[in-house]
Design an enzyme around this catalytic site. Structure first.
Site, mmCIF file in Angstrom:
data_model
loop_
_atom_site.group_PDB
_atom_site.id
_atom_site.type_symbol
_atom_site.label_atom_id
_atom_site.label_comp_id
_atom_site.label_asym_id
_atom_site.label_seq_id
_atom_site.Cartn_x
_atom_site.Cartn_y
_atom_site.Cartn_z
ATOM 1 N N ARG A 30 -0.573 6.321 -17.216
ATOM 2 C CA ARG A 30 -1.560 5.244 -17.299
ATOM 3 C C ARG A 30 -2.977 5.752 -17.510
ATOM 4 O O ARG A 30 -3.904 4.983 -17.667
ATOM 5 C CB ARG A 30 -1.493 4.308 -16.100
ATOM 6 N N LYS B 43 3.376 -0.423 9.138
ATOM 7 C CA LYS B 43 4.389 0.320 8.393
ATOM 8 C C LYS B 43 5.438 0.844 9.361
ATOM 9 O O LYS B 43 5.113 1.319 10.440
ATOM 10 C CB LYS B 43 3.723 1.482 7.662
ATOM 11 N N GLU C 59 -5.220 6.876 -10.939
ATOM 12 C CA GLU C 59 -4.973 8.044 -11.771
ATOM 13 C C GLU C 59 -5.992 8.138 -12.899
ATOM 14 O O GLU C 59 -6.253 9.207 -13.421
ATOM 15 C CB GLU C 59 -3.561 7.963 -12.378
HETATM 16 C C1 LIG Z 1 0.583 4.254 -10.463
HETATM 17 C C2 LIG Z 1 1.260 4.707 -9.213
HETATM 18 N N1 LIG Z 1 0.733 5.727 -8.498
HETATM 19 C C3 LIG Z 1 1.343 6.174 -7.374
HETATM 20 C C4 LIG Z 1 2.492 5.569 -6.939
HETATM 21 C C5 LIG Z 1 3.242 6.121 -5.724
HETATM 22 N N2 LIG Z 1 3.255 5.137 -4.631
HETATM 23 C C6 LIG Z 1 4.347 4.395 -4.339
HETATM 24 S S1 LIG Z 1 4.084 3.360 -3.059
HETATM 25 C C7 LIG Z 1 2.524 3.915 -2.841
HETATM 26 C C8 LIG Z 1 1.675 3.380 -1.734
HETATM 27 C C9 LIG Z 1 1.345 1.967 -1.938
HETATM 28 O O1 LIG Z 1 0.563 1.540 -0.860
HETATM 29 P P1 LIG Z 1 0.414 0.011 -0.556
HETATM 30 O O2 LIG Z 1 0.244 -0.741 -1.820
HETATM 31 O O3 LIG Z 1 -0.644 -0.173 0.473
HETATM 32 O O4 LIG Z 1 1.841 -0.409 0.012
HETATM 33 P P2 LIG Z 1 2.586 0.098 1.337
HETATM 34 O O5 LIG Z 1 3.505 1.200 0.925
HETATM 35 O O6 LIG Z 1 1.542 0.568 2.318
HETATM 36 O O7 LIG Z 1 3.333 -1.085 1.837
HETATM 37 C C10 LIG Z 1 2.203 4.895 -3.779
HETATM 38 C C11 LIG Z 1 0.894 5.582 -3.863
HETATM 39 C C12 LIG Z 1 3.021 4.499 -7.703
HETATM 40 N N3 LIG Z 1 4.153 3.881 -7.372
HETATM 41 N N4 LIG Z 1 2.382 4.088 -8.818
#
Ligand SMILES: Cc1ncc(C[n+]2csc(CCOP(=O)(O)OP(=O)(O)O)c2C)c(N)n1
Length: 627
Positions: free
Chosen positions: A384, A282, A368
Site C-alpha cells: 500500500r 483484548k 506503512e
Molecule cells: C496494512 C496492515 N498493516 C498491518 C497489519 C497487521 N495487523 C493485524 S491486526 C493489527 C492491529 C489492529 O489493531 P486494532 O485495529 O486496534 O484492532 P485490535 O487487534 O486491537 O482489536 C495489525 C497491525 C494489517 N493487518 N494490515
C-alpha cells in the site's frame, strides 16, 4: 452449549431474549478458547470482540444490514454466529476457513479483509449504493482504534462527514494495536474517555442503558437531567463534531445489552454518520490473554488450563530474529541508523531494537505509507505504500532500506498476507536495489550492504526459520549486482533467487544422480541483475531455469527474459520460469502450497528433467530430419 447448539445463523440468535445474550457471549467465548487452544489463531483479538459480534447480529437484520469488519482477525465470534461454528477448527488450514473475512466463504462476510483500515471506505461505498437504490438497510463498519488511525480510514471519515451519508461506525477501542496503539488519535480517544462529561454520562445514565426495552425514552429523559452538553446519548466530541459525525459513547464493549441499546440508538440517526465508541479489553475473559495482551493478539495452540503455549523448538533462528539482532549490531556501530516499524514491532523483530535503542526506533502505527529509513515492513503491507516508495524515496534517491519480512508464501494467513508481489512492484523503480538472501547468514550481509549503499535498497526474506547458516561471523559487504555460482557444469543453468536457492541445490544433487549436470546460481540481486554472468550462461547453455517464490508476472524470471531480449539472445537459449502463476494462493501449510506450485526440491527436479527431455526429443527429431 445451551444456546450455541441452536444458533446456526443470526436469525436464531435474534429469536432469543435480550437477557440471554450474556449467556450466548459466554458460550461463544468458551468455544473460541477451546478451539484456539487446539489450532491457534487471533485469540486475544477475537476474545475482545465477542460481545460486539453478538450485539451486532442481534441488533441488526444481517445479512440485509451489512457489517464490515476491519482486518477481520477479530471476527471469530462473527464466524461462529454465522454458521461456521464447526468449521472454526479448520481455520487457516489448507481447504479450511480463512483466518480473515472472505466473500466466498459466507454471505455475512460483506467485504474481504486482511489488511487494516479498509472497512470505512468499503462501508461508505455500500451506504452510498444503498442510498442510490433507495433502500433502507443499515451499514456498519467495525474498526479497532489502531486501524482507525490508518490513512485510508481517515480519508473515509473525511468523505462520510462531507457527504452526510447514513453510516454506523462501531469503534472497538482496546487501546491496542498488536503492540500498544500509537499516535495522536490514540491520545484523543483516551482524553475522550477521561473527559468529565462522559463520566457523568456514564454515572447518570449507565444503569438506564442496561434496561432495555424502552431504553431510548429513558435515555432521553436522563440526558435532560444532565446539565452539560450531553444530548440524548448523541455526544459530539471535538474530532467527530468537526468531521460531521455524531458520537454515542462510550459503551461497555463487554455488556451485550448496553451495546444493543447503543446500536439501536445509532440506527435512529438518519442524517449522517455516527460513531459508537465501545471500550473493550483484548483477551477478555481469559486471564493470561488479558495480562499478556501483546503476545496473545494471535497465538499458536496452547494448554487451556495453564495458558502455556505449545511450541516446537526450531532448529535454526527465524529470519525475523536474525534481522532484529543484526539491526542492533549495525546500530551500535553506526549512530545514523534509525529503525522503523508500522505497528508490527514483534512481527518484524524490531521489538528487541526498541528495547536497546528506544530513541532511535519509531513505531509509525498502521501507516506503512510514511515510514523511513531502515523500515521493517511485511512484503504484503508495503504494497500500500507503492507511490510513497517511488515518489518519496526513489525519485529523491534517499538512503532508505526496506526490510521485507514474510516475502513469499506465508501460510495460514492466506491471500491477503502472501508476499508475492514485491519483486514486481519494486523492480521497475529507478534507483532501487532489490535483493534476497539464500539464508540467514546472507541476510546479515545484505543488511550490512544496504546500509553501506547510498540510495534505496530492499531485501526480501521469508517467514519462518533459517536453514542453520553461520550467523556468528561478521557480516560482509557484498558486491552489488553480483551473483554467485554455487555449482558448475552441464548444459542446464538454474538461476535461483532467495529462498529458492537451497531447494535448487538439492534438486541439482538429485539431477546429478540421474546424469544431468546443472549449474546452480545464487542470483542474490534481481536488480541490478548480474548481466555478465547471465548473458554468458545464455550463450553457453541449452536451458536456463529461473526459480523464485513470487508471482511470475514482473518477477525475477521476467527480469532475466528482458535482459536476454535486450541483448538479442532470446532465441539462443530455452528459458523456463518457475514461480507462482497468475492466481490467488489460498491459505494452508507453506510446504504444501510451495509443493503445489513446484517450488521445492522435488518440483524443481521434475521440471528440469521434463524440460531437458523435451529438448532431447527436439534434438533427436532435428538430427533425424537432417539425416
Ligand atoms: C496494512 C496492515 N498493516 C498491518 C497489519 C497487521 N495487523 C493485524 S491486526 C493489527 C492491529 C489492529 O489493531 P486494532 O485495529 O486496534 O484492532 P485490535 O487487534 O486491537 O482489536 C495489525 C497491525 C494489517 N493487518 N494490515
Amino acid at each position: 452449549m445451551e444456546f450455541l447448539n441452536h444458533i446456526n445463523s443470526p436469525a436464531d440468535l435474534r429469536r432469543l431474549k435480550g437477557e440471554d445474550l450474556v449467556g450466548v457471549s459466554g458460550e461463544v467465548r468458551q468455544y473460541i478458547l477451546e478451539t484456539m487452544a487446539r489450532v491457534g489463531g487471533h485469540t486475544g483479538a477475537s476474545l475482545g470482540a465477542v460481545e460486539l459480534a453478538v450485539a451486532l447480529h442481534y441488533a441488526f437484520d444481517t445479512p440485509r444490514d451489512r457489517i464490515v469488519w476491519d482486518v477481520g482477525h477479530q471476527a471469530y465470534a462473527h464466524k461462529i454466529l454465522t454458521g461456521r461454528r464447526e468449521a472454526l477448527l479448520t481455520i487457516k488450514q489448507y481447504g479450511g476457513l480463512s483466518g480473515f473475512l472472505k466473500r466466498e466463504e459466507s454471505e455475512f462476510d460483506t467485504f474481504g479483509a486482511g489488511h487494516a483500515s479498509t472497512s470505512l471506505s468499503a462501508a461508505l461505498g455500500m451506504a452510498i449504493a444503498r442510498d442510490r437504490r433507495g433502500d433502507s438497510n443499515h451499514v456498519v463498519a467495525v474498526i479497532g482504534d489502531a486501524s482507525l488511525a490508518g490513512g485510508m480510514a481517515m480519508e473515509a471519515i473525511n468523505q462520510a462527514g462531507h457527504l452526510k451519508t447514513r453510516l454506523i461506525v462501531l469503534l472497538n477501542d482496546n487501546e491496542m494495536s498488536i503492540a500498544p496503539a500509537v499516535g495522536a488519535l490514540t491520545g484523543y480517544l483516551n482524553r475522550l474517555k477521561e473527559a468529565q462529561g462522559y463520566h457523568r454520562f456514564k454515572d447518570d445514565v449507565g444503569d438506564a442503558l442496561l434496561s432495555i426495552p424502552a431504553l431510548g425514552e429513558r435515555l432521553h429523559h436522563a440526558a435532560k437531567t444532565v446539565t452539560d452538553a450531553i444530548a440524548a446519548a448523541v455526544l459530539p466530541g471535538a474530532l467527530v463534531n468537526e468531521l460531521g459525525f455524531k458520537y454515542i459513547g462510550y459503551v461497555d464493549g463487554h455488556n451485550p445489552l448496553a451495546l444493543v441499546a447503543a446500536l439501536r440508538e445509532a440506527q435512529k440517526i438518519k442524517d449522517g454518520p455516527v460513531i459508537v465508541h465501545a471500550l473493550t479489553t483484548k483477551g477478555k475473559g481469559y486471564e493470561t490473554a488479558e495480562k499478556n495482551y501483546y503476545k496473545w493478539h494471535a497465538t499458536g495452540p496452547f494448554d487451556l488450563k495453564t495458558g502455556n503455549l505449545i511450541k516446537s523448538t526450531p532448529s535454526a533462528p527465524s529470519y525475523t530474529s536474525v534481522f532484529g539482532k543484526t539491526m542492533c549490531e549495525l546500530m551500535e556501530k553506526d549512530p545514523r541508523i534509525v529503525a522503523l516499524t508500522a505497528a508490527m514491532p514483534d512481527g518484524t523483530g524490531v521489538d528487541i531494537v526498541i528495547e536497546k535503542f528506544p530513541e532511535r526506533t519509531f513505531d509509525v502505527g498502521i501507516a506503512e505509507q510514511h515510514a523511513k529509513p531502515v523500515a521493517a515492513i511485511y512484503s504484503t503491507f508495503l504494497q500500500r505504500a507503492f507511490d510513497q516508495v517511488m515518489h518519496d524515496v526513489c525519485i529523491q534517491n534517499l538512503d532508505v532500506t526496506f526490510a521485507l519480512d514474510r516475502a513469499g508464501i506465508v501460510g495460514g494467513d492466506g491471500p491477503t498476507h502472501h508476499g508475492l508481489l514485491d519483486i514486481a512492484y519494486l523492480r521497475p523503480m529507478p534507483n532501487m536495489i532489490v535483493m534476497a538472501p539464500k539464508d540467514e547468514g546472507e541476510l546479515r550481509d545484505m543488511m550490512h550492504t544496504a546500509i553501506q549503499h547510498n540510495g534505496p535498497a530492499a531485501i526480501r526474506y521469508p517467514r519462518g526459520n533459517g536453514i542453520g547458516a553461520d550467523i556468528k561471523r561478521d557480516p560482509v559487504k557484498l558486491e552489488i549486482g553480483k551473483a554467485v555460482v554455487l555449482r558448475d557444469g552441464g548444459e542446464v543453468a538454474i538461476l535461483a533467487y532467495g529462498s529458492m536457492v537451497q531447494p535448487s541445490v538439492e534438486a541439482a544433487d538429485h539431477l546429478a544422480k540421474d546424469g544431468i549436470e546443472t549449474c546452480v546460481v545464487n542470483a542474490r540481486f534481481v536488480k541490478p541483475l548480474d548481466s555478465g554472468l547471465i548473458l554468458a550462461l545464455a550463450r553457453t547453455r541449452r536451458l536456463i531455469v529461473t526459480v523464485e517464490e513470487a508471482y511470475l508476472a514482473g518477477g525475477f524470471g521476467s527480469a532475466v527474459m528482458e535482459l536476454l531480449e535486450e541483448n538479442g539472445l532470446q532465441d539462443k537459449v530455452k528459458i523456463v520460469r518457475m514461480g507462482v502463476p497468475d492466481r490467488l494462493v489460498t491459505h494452508g501449510d507453506p510446504k504444501l502450497l510451495l509443493a503445489k506450485y513446484g517450488l521445492d526440491a522435488d518440483g524443481i527436479y521434475t521440471r528440469v528433467r521434463e524440460s531437458v527431455e523435451v529438448l532431447d526429443d527436439k534434438r533427436t527429431t532435428w538430427q533425424k530430419v537432417r539425416g
